[in-house]
Design a protein around this motif. Structure first.
Motif, PDB file in Angstrom:
ATOM      1  N   HIS A  27       0.730  -1.052   0.005  1.00  0.00           N
ATOM      2  CA  HIS A  27      -0.099   0.118  -0.037  1.00  0.00           C
ATOM      3  C   HIS A  27       0.973   1.320  -0.024  1.00  0.00           C
ATOM      4  O   HIS A  27       0.270   2.439  -0.188  1.00  0.00           O
ATOM      5  CB  HIS A  27      -0.834   0.096   0.959  1.00  0.00           C
ATOM      6  CG  HIS A  27      -1.972  -0.817   1.164  1.00  0.00           C
ATOM      7  ND1 HIS A  27      -1.564  -2.328   1.259  1.00  0.00           N
ATOM      8  CD2 HIS A  27      -3.418  -0.888   0.790  1.00  0.00           C
ATOM      9  CE1 HIS A  27      -2.808  -3.104   1.271  1.00  0.00           C
ATOM     10  NE2 HIS A  27      -3.716  -2.213   0.939  1.00  0.00           N
ATOM     11  N   SER A  40      -4.323   2.505  -2.358  1.00  0.00           N
ATOM     12  CA  SER A  40      -5.709   2.614  -1.670  1.00  0.00           C
ATOM     13  C   SER A  40      -6.540   1.711  -2.067  1.00  0.00           C
ATOM     14  O   SER A  40      -7.632   1.398  -1.194  1.00  0.00           O
ATOM     15  CB  SER A  40      -6.249   4.135  -1.659  1.00  0.00           C
ATOM     16  OG  SER A  40      -6.446   4.486  -3.130  1.00  0.00           O
ATOM     17  N   GLU A  41      -6.714   1.364  -3.160  1.00  0.00           N
ATOM     18  CA  GLU A  41      -7.495   0.418  -3.900  1.00  0.00           C
ATOM     19  C   GLU A  41      -7.418  -0.904  -3.736  1.00  0.00           C
ATOM     20  O   GLU A  41      -8.085  -1.879  -4.256  1.00  0.00           O
ATOM     21  CB  GLU A  41      -8.012   0.601  -5.364  1.00  0.00           C
ATOM     22  CG  GLU A  41      -8.646   2.071  -5.624  1.00  0.00           C
ATOM     23  CD  GLU A  41      -8.787   2.309  -6.807  1.00  0.00           C
ATOM     24  OE1 GLU A  41      -8.440   1.644  -7.791  1.00  0.00           O
ATOM     25  OE2 GLU A  41      -9.333   3.538  -7.386  1.00  0.00           O
ATOM     26  N   PRO A  49     -11.153  -7.696   1.485  1.00  0.00           N
ATOM     27  CA  PRO A  49     -11.249  -6.030   1.354  1.00  0.00           C
ATOM     28  C   PRO A  49     -10.913  -5.625   2.933  1.00  0.00           C
ATOM     29  O   PRO A  49     -11.457  -6.167   3.851  1.00  0.00           O
ATOM     30  CB  PRO A  49     -12.671  -5.939   0.988  1.00  0.00           C
ATOM     31  CG  PRO A  49     -13.559  -7.067   1.204  1.00  0.00           C
ATOM     32  CD  PRO A  49     -12.238  -8.239   1.043  1.00  0.00           C
ATOM     33  N   GLN A  53     -13.966  -0.681   2.461  1.00  0.00           N
ATOM     34  CA  GLN A  53     -13.376  -0.775   1.033  1.00  0.00           C
ATOM     35  C   GLN A  53     -14.251  -1.435   0.184  1.00  0.00           C
ATOM     36  O   GLN A  53     -14.837  -2.718   0.532  1.00  0.00           O
ATOM     37  CB  GLN A  53     -12.010  -1.218   1.335  1.00  0.00           C
ATOM     38  CG  GLN A  53     -11.224  -1.200  -0.191  1.00  0.00           C
ATOM     39  CD  GLN A  53      -9.834  -1.813  -0.295  1.00  0.00           C
ATOM     40  OE1 GLN A  53      -9.787  -2.769   0.538  1.00  0.00           O
ATOM     41  NE2 GLN A  53      -8.927  -1.180  -0.802  1.00  0.00           N
ATOM     42  N   LYS A  54     -14.519  -0.990  -1.127  1.00  0.00           N
ATOM     43  CA  LYS A  54     -15.235  -1.516  -1.972  1.00  0.00           C
ATOM     44  C   LYS A  54     -14.385  -1.701  -3.340  1.00  0.00           C
ATOM     45  O   LYS A  54     -13.757  -0.718  -3.834  1.00  0.00           O
ATOM     46  CB  LYS A  54     -16.533  -0.637  -2.480  1.00  0.00           C
ATOM     47  CG  LYS A  54     -17.349  -0.341  -1.597  1.00  0.00           C
ATOM     48  CD  LYS A  54     -18.636   0.355  -2.033  1.00  0.00           C
ATOM     49  CE  LYS A  54     -19.726   0.732  -1.016  1.00  0.00           C
ATOM     50  NZ  LYS A  54     -20.754   1.511  -1.545  1.00  0.00           N
TER      51      LYS A  54
END
Length: 604
Positions: A27, A40-41, A49, A53-54
């Motif tokens: 990250h 971040s994703e 997850p 977070q999506k």
């Protein structure tokens, strides 16, 4: 006690129980020495997850396990959905317009769900056109910007927001309509495109400028490039017998495919009594219905000019007539009007097409499917050419040779008779090849002294000449030497003073056993040297007496009773079955009277 202890410690059970993946995502990273959050994703440990977070989907909307097992980039390769759309753009700097309607096309690539927006380019538009949005995956408008457009977001007569620009889908191509229908999407009716004020203004300006331009543009460059140097050729006939001193005239018509022009030439035969003119009709377009009176120069123009006003002070003003009120439309001959047997009106002259060349036949066969090219017969069949009477040659008068006397009758200039130079160069002696046939001969006579004389007869293949030499013999009472000088020898029994040339002995007349009459003496050839036998057998097609095939065929044609005698004689003469019989014993037997013997003197 164990059960209570397990229930009491339930919160201590490890969350990684039953998992197999424990890798961690990166990250953070350093950029210019500063630690930054770059992932971040990215998910947490094991791909799970993080809290709140999506994860954005990375696969297509098509469910797995249905349809073909091939990947999408193979199954949908080169398959694209095409939609027609427009968007409205506000214009703030112009005084006469407030907005513009810009038409474009939206391409959706099925292999990877990417979208591309392209605006067709227009000449002198004044704004950047072409690719408005490059091909890539486009996210949905907020708050669903974590998702991307897929195939189910497309339909007719609806709006799509692509990067804050609203597009309205109006229509699609047949492939797109068929694909969406099979996918289960119910398509709406096509939507109309609103009128663009700026485009209407440009069209109005173009219409106002039309009277200052030619009526219409006639592009003949393609026809010229495709058919340059391609000419159709026809044979024609103009019957001019009705006029005074008129007769049928043969013409050749050339049709130039590059510009549909016609040129005609007249055929002039030797001693026809006519002056050869360069052309019967100069090259140009030939009208089907020519006017009765030729028009003056300037009466026929490609454009009609209107006189607006003419004054001494302001000068003269003209303009082109856009309505073409004074234009003259004439119909000219085309390639489909020229057929064999048809008529062509050449400025009042009735010309009939009688035939054409092979290139013209191929052109009409490939372009119009015509197969009948029977020529028109307009000439009477020619009289048979009378055969020249044979040239009478006077008989030989005895002066010089027969060839010299014949050459004196063939022309005023006396020329010596020509010899066969090719035969001389081919059959002349060269190295070990002498090309001379030597035979041993004896004189056929009742004189006892002459019967014992031996002669060598040599035949020279280069010029068919013969020489006779008598070898000297001791105590014979006859001087040996040259009996006959080398030269050509005539066959006996020919008339001396005759019209035809005499016949001479050839190489085929000389073989063992032949009788030659030379200088009034008969000579019988009794033997030959080995070179002569080998040469005759090597060229058996020229010497039938040395052809083994003909000899065997004669043996097979012998009657059955004679064949039994031959078998008995062979068995007695060759008891050891060697395959050879002496020539003297074979010659003295009765079998030799039935068949011809071989030229060799030692074997049969």
């Amino acid at each position: 006690l164990l059960l209570k202890r397990y229930k009491g410690n339930n919160h201590n059970i490890s969350k990684s129980l039953g998992k197999e993946r424990f890798h961690k995502s990166q990250h953070f990273n350093y950029n210019n020495g500063v630690p930054l959050l770059v992932g971040s994703e990215k998910p947490g440990i094991g791909g799970e997850p993080l809290v709140g977070q999506k994860i954005k989907p990375k696969h297509s909307v098509y469910p797995k396990g249905q349809g073909s097992s091939m990947p999408s980039w193979v199954a949908f390769d080169k398959k694209t959905l095409c939609f027609e759309a427009y968007f409205q753009e506000n214009v703030t700097d112009a005084q006469n317009e407030t907005y513009r309607i810009r038409k474009c096309k939206i391409y959706f690539y099925l292999e990877d769900d990417t979208i591309q927006v392209v605006e067709p380019e227009f000449k002198n538009c004044g704004i950047p056109q072409g690719t408005l949005i490059c091909r890539h995956r486009i996210p949905l408008p907020p708050p669903n910007n974590d998702q991307f457009y897929n195939v189910y977001h497309f339909n007719l007569n609806q709006q799509m927001v692509l990067y804050s620009r609203t597009f309205t889908l109006t229509n699609c191509d047949p492939f797109t309509r068929n694909f969406l229908t099979r996918l289960g999407v119910i398509l709406n009716d096509p939507a109309p495109v609103p009128e663009d004020p700026y485009s209407s203004l440009r069209e109005q300006l173009d219409k106002n400028m039309n009277p200052l331009r030619p009526y219409e543009r006639c592009d003949t460059l393609k026809q010229f490039l495709d058919n340059d140097r391609k000419v159709l050729r026809f044979c024609c006939l103009w019957d001019d017998t009705e006029s005074v001193f008129g007769d049928p005239r043969e013409l050749v018509l050339y049709y130039f495919l590059a510009d549909d022009t016609i040129e005609i030439h007249e055929v002039f035969y030797p001693n026809s009594g006519r002056d050869a003119s360069p052309k019967f009709l100069r090259r140009g377009k030939l009208p089907k219905r020519p006017p009765a009176q030729m028009k003056q120069p300037g009466e026929i123009t490609e454009r009609t000019v209107l006189n607006v006003f003419a004054s001494k002070n302001q000068g003269e003003r003209y303009m082109l007539d856009n309505l073409q009120t004074g234009a003259v439309h004439e119909e000219f001959y085309k390639d489909h009007d020229l057929v064999i047997g048809g008529e062509v009106n050449v400025w009042g002259r009735r010309v009939i097409i009688t035939d054409c060349d092979d290139f013209t036949k191929d052109y009409y066969r490939s372009n119009y499917g015509i197969e009948d090219f029977t020529p028109v017969q307009y000439k009477a069949p020619p009289d048979p050419i009378p055969q020249k009477p044979p040239r009478l040659v006077p008989p030989y008068n005895g002066f010089g040779s027969e060839e010299d006397s014949l050459s004196s009758c063939q022309g005023l200039l006396l020329r010596p008779p020509r010899k066969d130079f090719n035969k001389f160069m081919e059959k002349d002696s060269c190295g070990m090849e002498s090309n001379v046939l030597n035979f041993r001969a004896k004189m056929v006579t009742s004189d006892a002294v002459d019967r014992e004389r031996e002669f060598i007869i040599s035949f020279y293949l280069c010029d068919d000449s013969i020489s006779v030499l008598e070898p000297p013999q001791r105590n014979s009472g006859v001087l040996g030497g040259k009996f006959l000088e080398r030269g050509r020898v005539k066959k006996p029994g020919q008339e001396l003073f005759k019209k035809e040339l005499s016949e001479y002995f050839t190489a085929q007349d000389l073989y063992v056993g032949a009788i030659l009459c030379i200088s009034g003496k008969n000579f019988q050839l009794v033997a030959a040297d080995e070179y002569t036998f080998n040469y005759m057998e090597k060229h058996a097609e020229e010497f039938p007496k040395a052809n083994m095939g003909s000899i065997l065929s004669k043996l097979r044609s012998v009657p059955e009773e004679k064949q039994s005698e031959i078998r008995k004689f062979v068995a007695l003469s060759d008891p050891t079955s060697t395959g050879f019989i002496a020539y003297e014993s074979f010659r003295s037997s009765n079998t030799a009277k039935t068949v011809h013997s071989s030229p060799h003197n030692n074997t049969y």
